[in-house]
Design a protein around this motif. Structure first.
Motif, PDB file in Angstrom:
ATOM      1  N   LEU B 118       0.835  -1.211   0.000  1.00 35.21           N
ATOM      2  CA  LEU B 118       0.000   0.000   0.000  1.00 35.21           C
ATOM      3  C   LEU B 118       0.866   1.256   0.000  1.00 35.21           C
ATOM      4  N   ALA B 119       1.946   1.210   0.800  1.00 40.25           N
ATOM      5  CA  ALA B 119       2.834   2.368   0.869  1.00 40.25           C
ATOM      6  C   ALA B 119       3.533   2.585  -0.467  1.00 40.25           C
ATOM      7  N   ALA B 120       3.917   1.490  -1.115  1.00 41.85           N
ATOM      8  CA  ALA B 120       4.586   1.590  -2.420  1.00 41.85           C
ATOM      9  C   ALA B 120       3.648   2.252  -3.427  1.00 41.85           C
ATOM     10  N   LYS B 121       2.360   1.907  -3.319  1.00 43.34           N
ATOM     11  CA  LYS B 121       1.367   2.497  -4.218  1.00 43.34           C
ATOM     12  C   LYS B 121       1.300   4.024  -4.017  1.00 43.34           C
ATOM     13  N   ALA B 122       1.529   4.439  -2.768  1.00 44.27           N
ATOM     14  CA  ALA B 122       1.497   5.876  -2.477  1.00 44.27           C
ATOM     15  C   ALA B 122       2.806   6.560  -2.874  1.00 44.27           C
ATOM     16  N   GLY B 123       3.839   5.749  -3.192  1.00 44.06           N
ATOM     17  CA  GLY B 123       5.077   6.356  -3.671  1.00 44.06           C
ATOM     18  C   GLY B 123       6.335   5.962  -2.928  1.00 44.06           C
ATOM     19  N   ASP B 124       6.212   5.313  -1.766  1.00 43.08           N
ATOM     20  CA  ASP B 124       7.416   4.940  -1.021  1.00 43.08           C
ATOM     21  C   ASP B 124       7.113   3.792  -0.062  1.00 43.08           C
ATOM     22  N   PRO B 125       7.703   2.622  -0.310  1.00 49.25           N
ATOM     23  CA  PRO B 125       7.394   1.446   0.540  1.00 49.25           C
ATOM     24  C   PRO B 125       7.816   1.627   1.994  1.00 49.25           C
ATOM     25  N   ARG B 126       8.674   2.614   2.261  1.00 52.86           N
ATOM     26  CA  ARG B 126       9.108   2.830   3.649  1.00 52.86           C
ATOM     27  C   ARG B 126       7.999   3.438   4.512  1.00 52.86           C
ATOM     28  N   LEU B 127       6.917   3.875   3.875  1.00 54.56           N
ATOM     29  CA  LEU B 127       5.829   4.492   4.635  1.00 54.56           C
ATOM     30  C   LEU B 127       4.794   3.468   5.102  1.00 54.56           C
TER      31      LEU B 127
END
Lengths: 350, 183
Positions: B118-127
């Motif tokens: 889900l975070a990767a979809k928003a632009g950064d998997p670290r989130l």
């Protein structure tokens, strides 16, 4: 009226901010967990108000710097945690003997020895019985929330100046680490005349502060004077009661344990058990007269502490003969949960 | 209104930031709130957890035995806290790192959240922590998303304020995941 200023801070920072609100201009300390956020905050912000922050070479140095700053009439503070507070005891005794004000914070950890960094109330005896040598007392304030960390620190400075005596804030790792929103006060630091202060003797006769009395009778007289001061401190007694109006049993706890056990008392009330809380805020002077009067109405007390039995002695000394006093103590090393303390309430409630 | 949660994971997953943000947001909404970090010799790669209690009334204990909600970001946290959730409570599991939950969770609502995806979809998997926060508040309604966005400004140092939009996006991804019922 403008909206009160609210900020989210941890308990240690609240103490540092309380000190600054009280007009503290000098801080001396040596780092130790779990109170490092106090020097961290003050090292950054004391210079903003032309204050002085010194990381001393040891706890012994820092308590003697506190003595020195207090002797000049300045508002000053030191803080540490249990093993470090042990090292400061000699200086605290000298401050009490020479009647030098100062604020000492003990965010205690578990002992004995180096022990561990978890919360503990194992320093109750040390804090309330003097700690160092000699027949002296320090005022001891025990906060149970981040707001009280802040408010009682402000108060500590006024009490220290008023009674010319060291004042101790006794908290623990839980109260230092937890965060809560606090209301910041627009505090005007109390003004106290300090004709005794050592300010350089310009245009006046030299004077000195001391704890050595060798002439026959002088020391006795000095100690009587100190004793009278300790008696007068009883005017400062502070405590909180919670749901005691119709209680059959009153829990007596202070600090972090009082905070946790409030939830346990609510659980007990939900089950129809008439349980209340008596929480001393001043551990010295202890609210013994208030407890004695309470024991004429309620005959069952339950002291709960994060140690194996210290404040319970003051409860037993306070209540009327014939009162039942039960005790539950948790040796330091873990934090009791509301459910665990509720179980203990259930065991003794009848 | 009363809500409590234990948030757990390994150091570096942003578990304490998640708790801090939730606490700030509750404060923004004018509620009573306590935040209690686990206190030990924590470090990156070690375990970390914190407890947040939110209420309309004065809060007693900041320490909780059986939480209403647990958020577990790694397997050891699931083992330690999964069984402690109150019956009828929520267990949010980071399914990006935890395959399946062993044990009996029939009495609670277990919600698997693929936080890293889900975070990767928003632009950064670290989130991943932010995606989890979004999912948690959407499901439990503990606080509003608006309060979290306001809280960012207070909780984060100014130099990180440029990161607020992408963090907000990750929270929204987590919330959408719940709204669209993909769990």
């Amino acid at each position: 009226m403008s909206k009160p200023k609210v900020e989210l801070v941890n308990g240690n920072e609240a103490i540092a901010r309380g000190a600054m609100a009280a007009g503290c201009k000098f801080y001396f300390g040596y780092p130790i967990t779990p109170q490092n956020e106090i020097p961290e905050y003050l090292s950054k912000h004391l210079p903003d108000i032309d204050g002085t922050f010194i990381q001393a070479e040891s706890e012994i140095a820092s308590i003697n710097m506190l003595l020195g700053a207090g002797a000049t009439g300045a508002r000053a503070m030191t803080s540490s945690s249990s093993p470090g507070i042990s090292l400061k005891q000699e200086g605290i005794s000298y401050m009490a003997g020479s009647e030098i004000p100062g604020v000492i914070v003990n965010m205690s950890r578990s002992g004995p020895g180096l022990g561990g960094i978890s919360p503990s109330q194992g320093d109750y005896f040390q804090a309330t019985r003097g700690g160092g040598h000699g027949d002296y007392r320090t005022i001891v304030l025990a906060p149970f929330s981040v707001q009280e960390n802040y408010d009682l620190t402000i108060k500590a400075f006024d009490l220290a100046d008023q009674y010319r005596n060291p004042v101790m804030i006794l908290g623990d790792a839980l109260l230092g680490q937890m965060k809560e929103p606090i209301i910041l006060r627009d505090n005007k630091p109390g003004k106290f005349d300090k004709p005794w202060a050592l300010t350089g003797a310009k245009n006046r006769k030299p004077q000195f502060l001391k704890s050595l009395y060798l002439n026959e009778g002088d020391l006795t007289q000095h100690n009587w004077k100190l004793f009278q001061k300790y008696q007068q401190m009883k005017a400062e007694i502070q405590y909180e009661t919670y749901r005691i109006e119709d209680a059959d049993m009153v829990v007596v706890s202070f600090g972090s344990v009082a905070r946790i056990i409030k939830s346990s008392i609510n659980m007990a009330r939900d089950k129809g058990m008439k349980v209340g809380l008596f929480r001393p805020v001043t551990l010295y002077p202890y609210p013994e007269e208030i407890l004695r009067r309470l024991s004429q109405k309620v005959h069952h007390f339950f002291a709960v502490e994060l140690n194996t039995g210290q404040m319970v002695e003051d409860v037993k000394l306070s209540v009327d003969k014939g009162s039942r006093v039960d005790f539950y103590g948790r040796p330091p090393g873990s934090i009791p949960t509301p459910n665990e303390l509720f179980d203990e309430i259930q065991k003794v409630y009848r | 209104m009363y809500f409590d949660v234990i948030i757990a994971g390994f150091g570096g997953q942003g578990v304490l930031l998640l708790g801090n943000l939730l606490t700030y947001a509750a404060m923004v909404e004018g509620r009573h709130v306590t935040y209690m970090p686990v206190y030990g010799v924590e470090m990156r790669g070690g375990t970390a957890n914190c407890t947040v209690v939110i209420s309309d009334q004065e809060i007693g204990s900041p320490v909780i035995h059986h939480p209403v909600t647990a958020v577990v970001m790694n397997k050891p946290s699931l083992v330690r806290f999964g069984a402690m959730v109150q019956p009828g409570g929520w267990l949010f599991v980071n399914s990006s790192l935890i395959d399946a939950a062993e044990g009996d969770y029939s009495k609670i609502k277990m919600i698997m959240v693929p936080t890293i995806e889900l975070a990767a979809k928003a632009g950064d998997p670290r989130l991943a922590n932010m995606a989890m926060l979004g999912a948690m508040i959407e499901e439990t309604k503990a606080i509003t998303q608006e309060a979290v966005v306001k809280a960012f400004k207070q909780a984060l140092d100014k130099r990180y304020h440029k990161m607020i939009p992408i963090n907000t996006a990750a929270i929204e991804e987590g919330a959408r995941f719940i709204r669209e019922g993909k769990r």
